[in-house]
Enzyme design. Structure first.
Site, PDB file in Angstrom:
ATOM      1  N   VAL A  85     -20.931  -0.464 -24.780  1.00  0.00           N
ATOM      2  CA  VAL A  85     -20.233   0.731 -24.288  1.00  0.00           C
ATOM      3  C   VAL A  85     -20.603   0.975 -22.824  1.00  0.00           C
ATOM      4  O   VAL A  85     -21.765   1.210 -22.501  1.00  0.00           O
ATOM      5  CB  VAL A  85     -20.584   1.959 -25.137  1.00  0.00           C
ATOM      6  N   VAL A  87     -18.938   2.831 -19.100  1.00  0.00           N
ATOM      7  CA  VAL A  87     -17.939   3.399 -18.192  1.00  0.00           C
ATOM      8  C   VAL A  87     -18.522   3.253 -16.784  1.00  0.00           C
ATOM      9  O   VAL A  87     -19.630   3.735 -16.523  1.00  0.00           O
ATOM     10  CB  VAL A  87     -17.636   4.875 -18.496  1.00  0.00           C
ATOM     11  N   GLY A  95     -12.785  11.056 -19.371  1.00  0.00           N
ATOM     12  CA  GLY A  95     -12.442  11.012 -20.788  1.00  0.00           C
ATOM     13  C   GLY A  95     -12.262   9.618 -21.356  1.00  0.00           C
ATOM     14  O   GLY A  95     -11.745   9.473 -22.473  1.00  0.00           O
ATOM     15  N   LEU A  96     -12.686   8.577 -20.627  1.00  0.00           N
ATOM     16  CA  LEU A  96     -12.450   7.208 -21.100  1.00  0.00           C
ATOM     17  C   LEU A  96     -13.260   6.904 -22.359  1.00  0.00           C
ATOM     18  O   LEU A  96     -12.750   6.306 -23.313  1.00  0.00           O
ATOM     19  CB  LEU A  96     -12.768   6.201 -19.998  1.00  0.00           C
ATOM     20  N   LEU A  97     -14.539   7.293 -22.374  1.00  0.00           N
ATOM     21  CA  LEU A  97     -15.348   7.058 -23.572  1.00  0.00           C
ATOM     22  C   LEU A  97     -14.788   7.828 -24.758  1.00  0.00           C
ATOM     23  O   LEU A  97     -14.719   7.300 -25.876  1.00  0.00           O
ATOM     24  CB  LEU A  97     -16.803   7.448 -23.325  1.00  0.00           C
ATOM     25  N   TYR A 126     -23.993  10.699 -27.800  1.00  0.00           N
ATOM     26  CA  TYR A 126     -23.167  10.420 -28.971  1.00  0.00           C
ATOM     27  C   TYR A 126     -23.120  11.536 -30.018  1.00  0.00           C
ATOM     28  O   TYR A 126     -22.309  11.464 -30.930  1.00  0.00           O
ATOM     29  CB  TYR A 126     -23.608   9.107 -29.610  1.00  0.00           C
ATOM     30  N   PHE A 414     -28.561  -3.908 -31.293  1.00  0.00           N
ATOM     31  CA  PHE A 414     -27.254  -4.567 -31.305  1.00  0.00           C
ATOM     32  C   PHE A 414     -26.320  -3.878 -30.323  1.00  0.00           C
ATOM     33  O   PHE A 414     -26.595  -2.816 -29.833  1.00  0.00           O
ATOM     34  CB  PHE A 414     -26.653  -4.569 -32.720  1.00  0.00           C
TER      35      PHE A 414
END
Length: 414
Positions: A85, A87, A95-97, A126, A414
């Protein structure tokens, strides 16, 4: 700025991988070998990029893959693991995530995944997407001369033996040993063939060259493999020409306390070694208490690790076992609308179903994720205002129901 968020085409892998490398501050370069590996292992339908509408460049990355997570009681549930993940700094706060995460969680629920998992690089990110901090890790540094161990006695005291093996032998015996450990370790996830290839040098990533390791295997008196340690060492000598090397453990799997004791004893008996770094272990790992002087093991890291986001509350709560019987009605809030609702859990039978009965507790889906593997305390969360008690005694019952005797542990990044 505007961006197009979508699964990438194979021809876009180099651009996508450059974004991953840039975001994780590894390298700006992308090699043909790295691209070929990604093409081989990435599911492109689950490899997402955000492409700037003006330049066409990939400015954000996101990937998920199928995973199995062990829950209390030993059952394994299908999970969607989130990774890579990024950006880019030039496109944050657009707001992309949120767009990538919304698409992934909806797709994961449609696929039938019980939950989603990730390892969070930064704590605050998160929770707003419904993930809860579900496991923690600790690392110890062992001051070998202070342990009280007799370094001349490296052999196990139970009739077993330690053998040094090569990488090919680890690839042969490691997967089965890990699956035995995973079956009894809630919080553990499965390892695929690529994991073992990277861990033993059969494959490598250009910006993270493989460092040669030593491998020690513990076998019982009957010859059964019950433990495996992978480790390396530095090369430090004092001005007085005295060796003061540190062993760094990268992996230690043990399916019995005897195997665990034997491997730590072995690692602390290696010539020239004065310190042993344990690598990330469960916070209640036995390592310190296995030493005659537990104070010789100094805690150097304690942090959150695996985060869990429930997608199917009925299947998730129905998959695990509980320490005590009892009935709880949970009112789960989920801003994304994926797991909200009222659920009746019978901890005695393990049955969970949607219900219209009055709620005993109110909590957010992220809070339920923190409780799910048994590491967090409902009493603590209530004191923090994250659990609301509607029926007297319900918080105490939830604490007894969800907590586990041993803390969950996820051995893998991971």
């Amino acid at each position: 700025m505007s961006a197009d968020v979508r699964p990438i085409a194979e021809s876009e892998l180099p651009d996508w991988l450059r974004t991953v490398n840039t975001g994780f501050l590894t390298t700006a370069a992308v090699t043909d070998s790295d691209v070929a590996q990604r093409a081989k292992y990435n599911d492109l339908a689950r490899t997402v990029g955000a492409f700037d509408s003006d330049s066409g460049r990939c400015v954000a990355s996101f990937r998920s893959f199928a995973q199995q997570l062990t829950v209390p009681g030993g059952a394994s549930v299908p999970a969607s693991a989130v990774s890579n993940v990024v950006v880019l700094p030039t496109h944050r706060r657009q707001g992309l995530l949120s767009r990538m995460m919304a698409g992934e969680l909806a797709a994961a629920k449609a696929r039938g995944d019980v939950l989603s998992t990730l390892i969070s690089a930064e704590y605050p990110i998160y929770g707003r997407y419904g993930y809860g901090h579900a496991t923690s890790v600790s690392e110890w540094e062992i001051d070998v001369p202070r342990t009280g161990l007799d370094r001349r006695l490296a052999a196990p005291v139970d009739g077993g033996r330690i053998d040094l093996v090569d990488a090919a032998e680890v690839r042969r015996i490691g997967p089965e040993l890990h699956e035995r450990l995973r079956a009894r370790t809630h919080g553990a996830v499965n390892r695929d063939g690529r994991w073992w290839n990277l861990a033993t040098g059969l494959e490598e990533i250009s910006y993270r060259p493989y460092k040669e390791k030593f491998f020690a295997v513990y076998r019982t008196a009957a010859g059964e493999v019950a433990g495996l340690a992978a480790y390396g060492a530095d090369d430090h000598w004092t001005d007085a020409k005295l060796p003061q090397n540190t062993v760094q453990v990268s992996d230690l799997l043990a399916v019995t306390p005897q195997a665990e004791r034997a491997l730590w004893q072995f690692l602390c008996s290696i010539d020239w070694v004065t310190k042993v770094r344990t690598g990330y272990r469960a916070p209640d790992d036995l390592v310190a208490q296995l030493l005659p002087d537990p104070r010789s093991a100094r805690t150097v890291t304690t942090a959150d690790f695996l985060w869990v986001r429930l997608l199917d509350v009925v299947r998730a709560l129905g998959a695990r076992t509980y320490a005590v019987p009892g009935v709880l009605v949970l009112e789960v809030a989920d801003a994304a609308g994926l797991a909200d609702g009222r659920y009746r859990l019978d901890a005695g039978t393990g049955a969970c179903e949607r219900t219209g009965e009055p709620a005993d507790l109110g909590l957010d889906v992220a809070v339920l994720g923190s409780l799910y593997l048994g590491d967090e305390s409902a009493v603590r969360l209530a004191a923090l205002g994250r659990v609301t008690e509607h029926r007297p005694g319900a918080v105490a019952l939830a604490d007894a129901v969800f907590r586990t005797a041993r803390r969950p542990w996820c051995p893998d990044v991971f």
